[in-house]
Write an enzyme that holds these catalytic residues in place. Sequence first.
Site, PDB file in Angstrom:
ATOM      1  N   ASP A  60       0.808  -1.211   0.000  1.00  0.00           N
ATOM      2  CA  ASP A  60       0.000   0.000   0.000  1.00  0.00           C
ATOM      3  C   ASP A  60       0.845   1.267   0.000  1.00  0.00           C
ATOM      4  O   ASP A  60       2.005   1.260   0.391  1.00  0.00           O
ATOM      5  CB  ASP A  60      -0.974   0.003   1.178  1.00  0.00           C
ATOM      6  CG  ASP A  60      -0.288   0.024   2.537  1.00  0.00           C
ATOM      7  OD1 ASP A  60       0.792  -0.583   2.674  1.00  0.00           O
ATOM      8  OD2 ASP A  60      -0.832   0.635   3.460  1.00  0.00           O
ATOM      9  N   GLU A 127       0.363  -1.374   5.605  1.00  0.00           N
ATOM     10  CA  GLU A 127       1.450  -0.811   6.408  1.00  0.00           C
ATOM     11  C   GLU A 127       1.255   0.680   6.664  1.00  0.00           C
ATOM     12  O   GLU A 127       1.531   1.167   7.749  1.00  0.00           O
ATOM     13  CB  GLU A 127       2.796  -1.061   5.716  1.00  0.00           C
ATOM     14  CG  GLU A 127       4.001  -0.653   6.534  1.00  0.00           C
ATOM     15  CD  GLU A 127       4.419   0.804   6.366  1.00  0.00           C
ATOM     16  OE1 GLU A 127       5.198   1.291   7.205  1.00  0.00           O
ATOM     17  OE2 GLU A 127       3.962   1.473   5.415  1.00  0.00           O
TER      18      GLU A 127
END
Length: 172
Positions: A60, A127
């Site tokens: 991400d 994350e």
Amino acid sequence: RIPSVSGNQSEAGKHLLQKSNDMGFYTHTFLDKDSFPNFSASVYPLESGKPTVIFLCHLDVVPAPDSLQWRHPPFAGAVVNDTLWGRGCLDMKGIGVLELFAMQSFLDSTKKTDMPYNLTLLFVADEEKGGVHGAKFMTENYLQLLKPKLIIGEGGAGFKKMLPSKPNKLIF
């Protein structure tokens, strides 16, 4: 070029999983939820039981609400001269791709020599929002299967007192 803002990294995960399979890696998928893909690409199957050196990479990226201020569109993946421009190039999909190609050189070696360790690239989700569905999920549910001996990631906190000449400098 695949946008993978936190919570919507499924398409990027599927793409990198397919590339990992195409390259000949042993892959394993760990889904917390459909939009939170986590998967590994290894030189040996995780089920081999070998202790593992893990290269940790997250799929991400943070949003780009200021995209009009960017020199190049944030999800264009523009190559200009010798530079790749785009959200995720450094943090962290681009590094994951580099690690995948570096690990590929070990695939042929494992056919000739049995290495004492497995090498695994672990792609995780979420994350940028704390890792609840990524690294935390993996730690709580799959450490037994992963058998980490060493984990190398992008780092986060930084350490002081690492350089004697600059004891207050943060080193990552």
